[in-house]
Each structure stands twice: as structure tokens, then as C-alpha cells.
Design a protein around this motif. Sequence first.
Motif, PDB file in Angstrom:
ATOM      1  N   LEU A 173      12.378  55.271  39.985  1.00 58.26           N
ATOM      2  CA  LEU A 173      13.219  54.858  38.862  1.00 58.26           C
ATOM      3  C   LEU A 173      12.779  53.476  38.374  1.00 58.26           C
ATOM      4  O   LEU A 173      12.674  52.549  39.171  1.00 58.26           O
ATOM      5  N   PHE A 174      12.486  53.376  37.096  1.00 61.54           N
ATOM      6  CA  PHE A 174      12.026  52.110  36.519  1.00 61.54           C
ATOM      7  C   PHE A 174      12.971  51.667  35.412  1.00 61.54           C
ATOM      8  O   PHE A 174      13.446  52.494  34.631  1.00 61.54           O
ATOM      9  N   ASP A 175      13.213  50.349  35.329  1.00 64.77           N
ATOM     10  CA  ASP A 175      13.926  49.819  34.156  1.00 64.77           C
ATOM     11  C   ASP A 175      13.020  49.932  32.936  1.00 64.77           C
ATOM     12  O   ASP A 175      13.472  50.242  31.845  1.00 64.77           O
ATOM     13  N   GLU A 176      11.755  49.636  33.148  1.00 63.22           N
ATOM     14  CA  GLU A 176      10.801  49.631  32.041  1.00 63.22           C
ATOM     15  C   GLU A 176       9.437  50.073  32.569  1.00 63.22           C
ATOM     16  O   GLU A 176       9.054  49.716  33.673  1.00 63.22           O
ATOM     17  N   ILE A 177       8.746  50.848  31.766  1.00 66.39           N
ATOM     18  CA  ILE A 177       7.433  51.362  32.187  1.00 66.39           C
ATOM     19  C   ILE A 177       6.633  51.617  30.910  1.00 66.39           C
ATOM     20  O   ILE A 177       7.211  51.650  29.816  1.00 66.39           O
ATOM     21  N   ASP A 178       5.317  51.778  31.034  1.00 71.14           N
ATOM     22  CA  ASP A 178       4.561  52.154  29.824  1.00 71.14           C
ATOM     23  C   ASP A 178       4.959  53.576  29.428  1.00 71.14           C
ATOM     24  O   ASP A 178       5.547  53.823  28.383  1.00 71.14           O
TER      25      ASP A 178
END
Length: 263
Positions: A25-30
Motif C-alpha cells: 500500500l502506497f500513499d503515492e507511487i508512479d
Amino acid sequence: MTSATSKDDLLRTLTTRTFGRTLFLFDEIDSTNTCAMTLAETDAPDGTVVWAEYQIAGKGRLGRSWKASQGDNLTFSLILRNLPVSQLSWVPYHVAEGIAGGIEKVVDLDIRTKWPNDLMIDGKKFCGTLLESTGSRDAPSVVAGIGINVNQSSFPPDIEHSATSLYLETGVQQDRVRIFQSVMENLEALFDEVRAGRGDGIVETWKDRCQTLGKEISVRSDTETVHGRAIGLADDGGLILDTSDGLRTVYAGDVTLSGGVRH
Ligand code: BTN
């Protein structure tokens, strides 16, 4: 922006055996697809999910970008392994059906598909999928990238007439975790059937849900535009068009109604 989702929230109520149980789980990713493709080249198990609250460089079909406002939507990628090679061309249809059926179990809406696998409500798109594969020809892994507009309340001018969200269609903020769980459950059940050799029903199921069949359409790809009436699906998963030059089968492209109207 709706409230941020935690890994605990997601795992606590998940009812699947494997889908979504390995979760990044990422807050922001490409792009969740880029990350999932890298994971698919390692030993990440079947059903692994990469979830992001925001993608800086979300990828769409046909080299386009996919933009979704932060925290409002579902943007995730699912790794599918151990798929029967004979069924690979049907995977996009199973994915579209799995998502549509999963959402319909928790939100009272009539979801239609636009070929190849856009999900639509009343002629507007609210979900797109991007399938990429890696691995060998005999044992490929598929990454199904899924973008569902859940609670987004407005869209940029270039797509505001063709895009929608579950919130805009129901007038109610929707529970992203509940929708994710239902979609995971539905997809796991469908792919269990596919792996057990019982996936053939997808052709009729997909036809029932499809808004493209029977219409005079144009399918525009990088190399050509084909005009004709969409009359069915070929054995290899392509869309059969009845054109002025006879039957043609197309495998990728953007569909507009003849006359240039998006549908
Ligand atoms: C399309 O309709 O053009 C396909 C859109 C697919 C978007 C999803 S969002 C999660 C996953 N990660 C990406 O970079 N793209 C897909």
C-alpha cells in the motif's frame, strides 16, 4: 479526498483466500502497474495487490495517462498467475466482469461494458483496466491494473462529458474498502472457475453486459480505423465487425459510434 485507507482496514475484512492478502500500500507511487510488473518478475504470489492513494504517472490504455484525484478512488494492480494459456485472451473480459459484478453487489447500479473492457454507467466511463503480462509464453503472469472512479466529484474539462464516478451516479459517498473487498471476492471466484476449466460462460455473460454489440462503430488503433457493425466475439477474444469489405476481427483500439460520437 476521503479518509486514507490503512493496510489493517483492508486486510481485516477481506474474505478472500489469496486475492489481496499480499498487499503493498502506497500513499503515492508512479504507477501501481509498473510496481506490480516488477513484483511479478519476483516470487510475489498469485493475488498480490499493489494499491496507491495517488499515482503520479498512472498509465492508461493505448499509451495514454490515467489521472485520478488523491484518496477518492481505487487505483490498484492485481497479479494473476497460473492462468491456463488457452484462456489468456479472455482474461480482460473476466477482469471486467469481476469488477462490474463485485461493484453491483454493493452499489445499486446497472454497469455496462464498452469494448474492450471499459466499465460504464449511462454511457459514461467510471472504470478502466490496463492488462500487462510478463514471464514466459508457457507460464505468463498478468498484471491487471484497475482504476475505479469512486468518490471523485469533478473531472477535467476534456473528459467531463465522458467520465463519471460512483459518487456522481448515486449522490452518495461510497465506501472504497467495501467495494475493494467485493471486487476481490468476485475476481477470486471467477478466476477459480477459469483455472478449473469452467470459464467458458464469460462470452455470454460479457455479451449481456456489453453496450457495443449490435452498434455501428469505428475502432481506431495506432495503425488504422475500422468501421462496421459489432456483431460478436471471435474464438480468440477479438471483436468481430461486419464491414463493407466483409468480416474483420479487431483486437485493440478506441470505440466511437459511427459519426464520431463516443459511447
Ligand atoms: C484505461 O482505461 O485507459 C485504463 C486505465 C487503467 C488505470 C489503472 S489505475 C491502476 C493501474 N495503474 C496504472 O498505472 N494504470 C492502472
